[in-house]
Design a protein around this motif. Structure first.
Motif, PDB file in Angstrom:
ATOM      1  N   LEU A 532      33.446 -15.839 -10.715  1.00 52.20           N
ATOM      2  CA  LEU A 532      34.176 -14.587 -10.527  1.00 52.20           C
ATOM      3  C   LEU A 532      33.773 -13.560 -11.577  1.00 52.20           C
ATOM      4  CD1 LEU A 532      36.324 -12.959  -9.063  1.00 52.20           C
ATOM      5  CD2 LEU A 532      38.074 -14.099 -10.454  1.00 52.20           C
ATOM      6  N   VAL A 533      33.623 -14.009 -12.824  1.00 51.11           N
ATOM      7  CA  VAL A 533      33.212 -13.108 -13.902  1.00 51.11           C
ATOM      8  C   VAL A 533      31.815 -12.560 -13.633  1.00 51.11           C
ATOM      9  CG1 VAL A 533      32.702 -12.944 -16.372  1.00 51.11           C
ATOM     10  CG2 VAL A 533      34.666 -14.283 -15.588  1.00 51.11           C
ATOM     11  N   VAL A 534      30.888 -13.447 -13.260  1.00 51.54           N
ATOM     12  CA  VAL A 534      29.507 -13.028 -13.005  1.00 51.54           C
ATOM     13  C   VAL A 534      29.435 -12.082 -11.813  1.00 51.54           C
ATOM     14  CG1 VAL A 534      27.210 -13.832 -12.334  1.00 51.54           C
ATOM     15  CG2 VAL A 534      28.524 -15.094 -14.051  1.00 51.54           C
ATOM     16  N   LEU A 535      30.201 -12.369 -10.755  1.00 51.38           N
ATOM     17  CA  LEU A 535      30.214 -11.494  -9.587  1.00 51.38           C
ATOM     18  C   LEU A 535      30.667 -10.092  -9.961  1.00 51.38           C
ATOM     19  CD1 LEU A 535      30.213 -10.792  -6.547  1.00 51.38           C
ATOM     20  CD2 LEU A 535      32.535 -11.760  -6.436  1.00 51.38           C
ATOM     21  N   LEU A 536      31.777  -9.989 -10.682  1.00 47.63           N
ATOM     22  CA  LEU A 536      32.314  -8.673 -11.029  1.00 47.63           C
ATOM     23  C   LEU A 536      31.384  -7.921 -11.967  1.00 47.63           C
ATOM     24  CD1 LEU A 536      36.100  -9.560 -11.444  1.00 47.63           C
ATOM     25  CD2 LEU A 536      34.957  -8.490  -9.494  1.00 47.63           C
ATOM     26  N   LEU A 537      30.777  -8.621 -12.923  1.00 54.24           N
ATOM     27  CA  LEU A 537      29.818  -7.955 -13.807  1.00 54.24           C
ATOM     28  C   LEU A 537      28.583  -7.504 -13.028  1.00 54.24           C
ATOM     29  CD1 LEU A 537      29.899 -10.109 -17.073  1.00 54.24           C
ATOM     30  CD2 LEU A 537      30.869  -7.840 -16.701  1.00 54.24           C
ATOM     31  N   GLY A 538      28.157  -8.324 -12.053  1.00 55.87           N
ATOM     32  CA  GLY A 538      26.997  -7.959 -11.248  1.00 55.87           C
ATOM     33  C   GLY A 538      27.224  -6.724 -10.392  1.00 55.87           C
ATOM     34  N   LEU A 539      28.483  -6.480 -10.033  1.00 54.61           N
ATOM     35  CA  LEU A 539      28.792  -5.306  -9.223  1.00 54.61           C
ATOM     36  C   LEU A 539      28.614  -4.002  -9.998  1.00 54.61           C
ATOM     37  CD1 LEU A 539      31.980  -6.367  -7.209  1.00 54.61           C
ATOM     38  CD2 LEU A 539      29.663  -6.032  -6.340  1.00 54.61           C
ATOM     39  N   LEU A 540      28.732  -4.049 -11.331  1.00 46.37           N
ATOM     40  CA  LEU A 540      28.648  -2.819 -12.122  1.00 46.37           C
ATOM     41  C   LEU A 540      27.283  -2.137 -12.004  1.00 46.37           C
ATOM     42  CD1 LEU A 540      30.622  -3.332 -15.458  1.00 46.37           C
ATOM     43  CD2 LEU A 540      31.081  -1.714 -13.617  1.00 46.37           C
ATOM     44  N   PRO A 541      26.163  -2.818 -12.340  1.00 52.63           N
ATOM     45  CA  PRO A 541      24.871  -2.124 -12.179  1.00 52.63           C
ATOM     46  C   PRO A 541      24.548  -1.815 -10.723  1.00 52.63           C
ATOM     47  CG  PRO A 541      24.541  -4.441 -12.746  1.00 52.63           C
ATOM     48  CD  PRO A 541      25.999  -4.152 -12.930  1.00 52.63           C
ATOM     49  N   ALA A 542      24.970  -2.713  -9.816  1.00 55.83           N
ATOM     50  CA  ALA A 542      24.737  -2.449  -8.394  1.00 55.83           C
ATOM     51  C   ALA A 542      25.467  -1.185  -7.954  1.00 55.83           C
ATOM     52  CB  ALA A 542      25.188  -3.642  -7.561  1.00 55.83           C
ATOM     53  N   SER A 543      26.680  -0.981  -8.465  1.00 55.63           N
ATOM     54  CA  SER A 543      27.451   0.199  -8.118  1.00 55.63           C
ATOM     55  C   SER A 543      26.878   1.450  -8.778  1.00 55.63           C
ATOM     56  CB  SER A 543      28.913   0.010  -8.534  1.00 55.63           C
ATOM     57  OG  SER A 543      29.679   1.145  -8.224  1.00 55.63           O
ATOM     58  N   TYR A 544      26.441   1.322 -10.021  1.00 58.89           N
ATOM     59  CA  TYR A 544      25.885   2.477 -10.738  1.00 58.89           C
ATOM     60  C   TYR A 544      24.650   3.031 -10.040  1.00 58.89           C
ATOM     61  CZ  TYR A 544      24.016   5.298 -14.576  1.00 58.89           C
ATOM     62  OH  TYR A 544      23.521   6.342 -15.343  1.00 58.89           O
ATOM     63  N   TYR A 545      23.791   2.129  -9.583  1.00 59.92           N
ATOM     64  CA  TYR A 545      22.550   2.550  -8.937  1.00 59.92           C
ATOM     65  C   TYR A 545      22.657   2.603  -7.416  1.00 59.92           C
ATOM     66  CZ  TYR A 545      20.404   1.882 -13.510  1.00 59.92           C
ATOM     67  OH  TYR A 545      20.089   1.979 -14.841  1.00 59.92           O
ATOM     68  N   GLY A 546      23.849   2.315  -6.877  1.00 57.18           N
ATOM     69  CA  GLY A 546      24.046   2.386  -5.440  1.00 57.18           C
ATOM     70  C   GLY A 546      24.479   3.770  -4.993  1.00 57.18           C
ATOM     71  N   ASP A 547      24.740   3.900  -3.704  1.00 54.33           N
ATOM     72  CA  ASP A 547      25.030   5.212  -3.126  1.00 54.33           C
ATOM     73  C   ASP A 547      26.359   5.789  -3.593  1.00 54.33           C
ATOM     74  OD1 ASP A 547      24.674   7.446  -1.568  1.00 54.33           O
ATOM     75  OD2 ASP A 547      24.112   6.340   0.219  1.00 54.33           O
ATOM     76  N   PHE A 548      27.242   4.956  -4.144  1.00 57.57           N
ATOM     77  CA  PHE A 548      28.555   5.433  -4.567  1.00 57.57           C
ATOM     78  C   PHE A 548      28.673   5.523  -6.083  1.00 57.57           C
ATOM     79  CE2 PHE A 548      28.973   2.755  -0.710  1.00 57.57           C
ATOM     80  CZ  PHE A 548      29.110   3.794   0.201  1.00 57.57           C
ATOM     81  N   GLY A 549      27.540   5.499  -6.759  1.00 53.73           N
ATOM     82  CA  GLY A 549      27.521   5.606  -8.210  1.00 53.73           C
ATOM     83  C   GLY A 549      26.901   6.901  -8.676  1.00 53.73           C
ATOM     84  N   PRO A 550      26.884   7.140  -9.981  1.00 49.80           N
ATOM     85  CA  PRO A 550      26.370   8.407 -10.519  1.00 49.80           C
ATOM     86  C   PRO A 550      24.850   8.515 -10.504  1.00 49.80           C
ATOM     87  CG  PRO A 550      27.111   6.975 -12.283  1.00 49.80           C
ATOM     88  CD  PRO A 550      27.501   6.295 -11.010  1.00 49.80           C
ATOM     89  N   HIS A 551      24.146   7.407 -10.306  1.00 46.39           N
ATOM     90  CA  HIS A 551      22.670   7.450 -10.315  1.00 46.39           C
ATOM     91  C   HIS A 551      22.137   6.666  -9.119  1.00 46.39           C
ATOM     92  CE1 HIS A 551      18.848   8.254 -12.255  1.00 46.39           C
ATOM     93  NE2 HIS A 551      18.497   6.980 -12.102  1.00 46.39           N
ATOM     94  N   PRO A 552      22.322   7.184  -7.904  1.00 50.58           N
ATOM     95  CA  PRO A 552      21.946   6.433  -6.705  1.00 50.58           C
ATOM     96  C   PRO A 552      20.435   6.254  -6.558  1.00 50.58           C
ATOM     97  CG  PRO A 552      22.623   8.660  -6.131  1.00 50.58           C
ATOM     98  CD  PRO A 552      22.913   8.488  -7.577  1.00 50.58           C
ATOM     99  N   VAL A 553      20.006   5.019  -6.631  1.00 47.12           N
ATOM    100  CA  VAL A 553      18.605   4.674  -6.415  1.00 47.12           C
ATOM    101  C   VAL A 553      18.459   3.948  -5.085  1.00 47.12           C
ATOM    102  CG1 VAL A 553      16.653   3.319  -7.262  1.00 47.12           C
ATOM    103  CG2 VAL A 553      18.116   4.541  -8.882  1.00 47.12           C
ATOM    104  N   ILE A 554      19.401   3.053  -4.813  1.00 45.59           N
ATOM    105  CA  ILE A 554      19.419   2.339  -3.540  1.00 45.59           C
ATOM    106  C   ILE A 554      20.511   2.976  -2.684  1.00 45.59           C
ATOM    107  CG2 ILE A 554      19.636   0.096  -2.421  1.00 45.59           C
ATOM    108  CD1 ILE A 554      19.073  -1.201  -5.097  1.00 45.59           C
ATOM    109  N   THR A 555      20.131   3.616  -1.612  1.00 40.94           N
ATOM    110  CA  THR A 555      21.082   4.372  -0.797  1.00 40.94           C
ATOM    111  C   THR A 555      21.607   3.539   0.363  1.00 40.94           C
ATOM    112  OG1 THR A 555      19.249   5.318   0.470  1.00 40.94           O
ATOM    113  CG2 THR A 555      20.052   6.580  -1.416  1.00 40.94           C
ATOM    114  N   PHE A 556      22.633   4.067   0.997  1.00 37.23           N
ATOM    115  CA  PHE A 556      23.264   3.415   2.140  1.00 37.23           C
ATOM    116  C   PHE A 556      22.316   3.468   3.344  1.00 37.23           C
ATOM    117  CE2 PHE A 556      25.906   3.487   5.957  1.00 37.23           C
ATOM    118  CZ  PHE A 556      26.784   2.447   5.726  1.00 37.23           C
ATOM    119  N   PRO A 557      22.191   2.386   4.133  1.00 41.07           N
ATOM    120  CA  PRO A 557      22.951   1.135   4.089  1.00 41.07           C
ATOM    121  C   PRO A 557      22.288   0.019   3.297  1.00 41.07           C
ATOM    122  CG  PRO A 557      21.748   1.239   6.125  1.00 41.07           C
ATOM    123  CD  PRO A 557      21.413   2.499   5.389  1.00 41.07           C
TER     124      PRO A 557
END
Length: 620
Positions: A532-557
């Motif tokens: 659970l800890v690893v999953l939640l920590l892994g979501l942080l960089p994924a979210s930062y660089y995803g379409d809903f973060g401040p630096h979108p590199v990987i866009t939706f979908p």
């Protein structure tokens, strides 16, 4: 008596928990993010939450308990996982009455300006001090008084309020259908003016997910069901299906009824709705803008519902927070006196704790629009355990009686887990940061109380370790500038690389040191929750660089696909981490496997001068 909630009452509790402030505000917020495609957002949310709920139907019928969402993690994955999920569930539960009280004051303030209970700050409607916040606190006290009269009267009052709460929204969308403007569904760039990404982003960030998490009432009141094996299944399905239909129709009606001139917004500028004059009372303003006496009169009647709907959800969730607290107490996570019930079967002490802590949420963000994102993410986080617990129990307790057995669980269980993770991810980076900061801030309580009380680690180690971690945690997240940040504020903090390093480094260092200082039993509990800890920590960089973060590199979908893969891997780890805990052993060796297991000994973790029985069993 404990089991006094009938199927009808349970359905009313669940629906009543979902038709609160969300129907009053989420339609405007969702339209502001997704435009007309907000209609699809409600349908997607209904489908997603139905998938999430499937695993809970089997669990709820198999072992009905008060505070089920909290107790299954303890049963299948131990105290470390149980505490993280339980803390998130408690934060969610105690904050709901506050957000509903804010909703009541916001609608009242939009109509009666002389009350001086709301004001505009940076385009957001917020409660004033002292008028608005003190009135909201008074309303919270009313929620408390309703709860302590007892579950039977509590349910009877809820039935009548829920009938009203269903009738008014139905009448609202029927009236607004008479004034639909068909061109509103294509203004600003067509039906999907902001794209598919914002259509799913609206599910998590506008109050839509917040509207659906109320189905958990059918689980948290499991210990008071008359026929839990039948009632849990029916109540959960109905509690998702009815709001899905109702909210979708309300969204259609609201979009079609938007009077852009009255809202002071350029036609098709969907994002501007969130800071418009309509934001403080969307349906009231939509009805009032028609200019027909009958519509205006009904708009004033709607103000009555603007009190009853959020207030009804508020007192339901205050009762829910008491049951979550009691569930934690039953597993030795908080003091045992919190498990005690009054003569009327009400956990008064935990209800009062929920009242006090809930009022604290008025301090940082007395605004419905600011509170709802965090609350939604915290609520959905707790649902992760449904699929993980179901699959773990299929492996560790295959002979446990299952009145309802989910077919194709190998498909639905990981799908449920993935859907939960996606809803959290879709909420956006800032919401995710806020969620993780507050959830992991509860770990020192686990170390100081649970780990020490069960004899896993010495207090001379746990107390200073926890104090140092808490100090570092506060500094990192205050100086980092991402916690509760806005796009304008975050530039004053650290860059994401430094922040992520300090965030994850301090958290993992604390867990590692606690693991090192613990005995074999304590280490086993911590190891079973690392996924659970690893999953939640892994979501942080994924979210930062995803379409809903401040630096979108990987866009939706593509970003959503990446998160789905990450969630599936975490699911496999979570299922393999489940084991036959002492709590599960106690259930398997009693006659309560098909009944309410709340009667299991809640004092198993009382200090006795020697190692507690449950700890000895775990070590064996």
């Amino acid at each position: 008596m404990r089991r006094e909630v009938t199927l009808i009452q349970l359905i009313f509790l669940s629906i009543g928990g979902q038709i609160g402030s969300a129907w009053l505000f989420a339609v405007l917020s969702a339209a502001g993010v997704a435009g007309p495609a907000a209609i699809l957002s409600w349908i997607i949310a209904g489908a997603v939450f139905m998938v999430i709920a499937l695993t809970w139907i089997e669990l709820g019928a198999m072992l009905p308990m008060t505070g089920t969402v909290v107790r299954y993690p303890y049963i299948t994955h131990g105290a470390f996982t149980g505490w993280i999920i339980g803390w998130a569930a408690w934060l969610f539960a105690v904050s709901i009455p506050a957000v509903e009280a804010v909703a009541v004051m916001t609608y009242m303030g939009s109509r009666f300006h002389n009350l001086d209970v709301v004001e505009q700050r940076s385009g957001t409607t917020m409660l004033t001090w002292p008028n608005g916040i003190l009135c909201a606190i008074a309303l919270m006290v009313v929620f408390f008084l309703i709860n302590i009269v007892g579950i039977r009267k509590f349910s009877e009052a809820t039935n009548w309020v829920t009938l009203w709460k269903l009738a008014v929204p139905v009448a609202t969308f029927l009236m607004l259908f008479f004034i639909l403007r068909s061109d509103n569904f294509s203004l600003g760039g067509g039906f999907l003016p902001t794209g598919g990404a914002n259509t799913v982003h609206a599910v998590s960030s506008t109050g839509i997910a917040f509207a659906f998490v109320g189905f958990r009432q059918a689980l948290d009141f499991g210990g008071e069901m008359k026929n839990p094996q039948r009632d849990a299944k029916i109540a959960i399905i109905v509690a998702i299906a009815v709001p899905t239909i109702l909210y979708t129709l309300l969204q259609v009606a609201f979009i079609g009824a938007i009077n852009w001139h009255d809202a002071g917004v350029r036609p098709g500028d969907w994002a501007a709705l969130n800071t418009s004059a309509w934001a403080s009372g969307p349906f009231f303003h939509a009805l009032d803008a028609v200019g027909i006496a009958g519509f205006t009169a009904f708009g004033n009647l709607l103000l009555v519902d603007a009190v009853l709907s959020p207030a009804g959800a508020g007192w339901i969730y205050l009762g829910n927070s008491a049951r979550v607290s009691r569930a934690l107490a039953l597993h030795g996570a908080v003091p045992a006196p919190l498990t005690r019930l009054s003569r009327r079967g009400v956990p008064v002490a935990t209800t009062f704790v929920g009242l006090v802590v809930g009022c604290l949420f008025f301090i940082p963000a007395p605004s419905w629009y600011q509170l709802v994102n965090f609350i939604s993410a915290a609520g959905v986080l707790t649902f992760l355990m449904g699929s993980a617990s179901l699959s773990s129990l299929r492996r560790t307790a295959p002979d446990l009686p299952r009145p309802f057995r989910l077919r194709w669980a190998a498909l639905w269980s990981p799908a449920s887990f993935i859907c939960s993770v996606l809803v959290i991810y879709w909420s956006g980076f800032i919401t995710l940061v806020t969620l993780l900061v507050t959830v992991f801030a509860g770990l020192p309580i686990f170390a100081i109380y649970t780990a020490v009380r069960r004899g896993w680690v010495a207090a001379t180690v746990a107390v200073p370790l926890s104090a140092v971690f808490l100090g570092v945690w506060i500094y990192v997240n205050a100086a980092g500038g991402w916690f509760l940040a806005t796009s304008a504020q975050r530039h004053n903090g650290w860059g994401f690389g430094w922040y992520m390093t300090a965030f994850s480094g301090s958290l993992l260092a604390f867990i590692l040191l606690l693991w090192t200082a613990s005995n074999p039993t304590g280490r086993h509990h911590i190891e079973s929750g690392l996924w659970l800890v690893v999953l939640l920590l892994g979501l942080l960089p994924a979210s930062y660089y995803g379409d809903f973060g401040p630096h979108p590199v990987i866009t939706f979908p593509a970003d959503t696909a990446v998160i789905a893969v990450l969630a599936f891997l975490a699911y496999l780890w979570a299922v393999s981490s489940g084991y036959r805990t002492q709590d599960l052993e106690q259930i398997l060796h009693t006659e309560h496997t098909s009944q309410d297991v709340d009667s299991l000994d809640p004092t198993a973790w009382e200090p006795t001068g020697h190692q507690p029985t449950a700890t000895r069993g775990d070590m064996a």
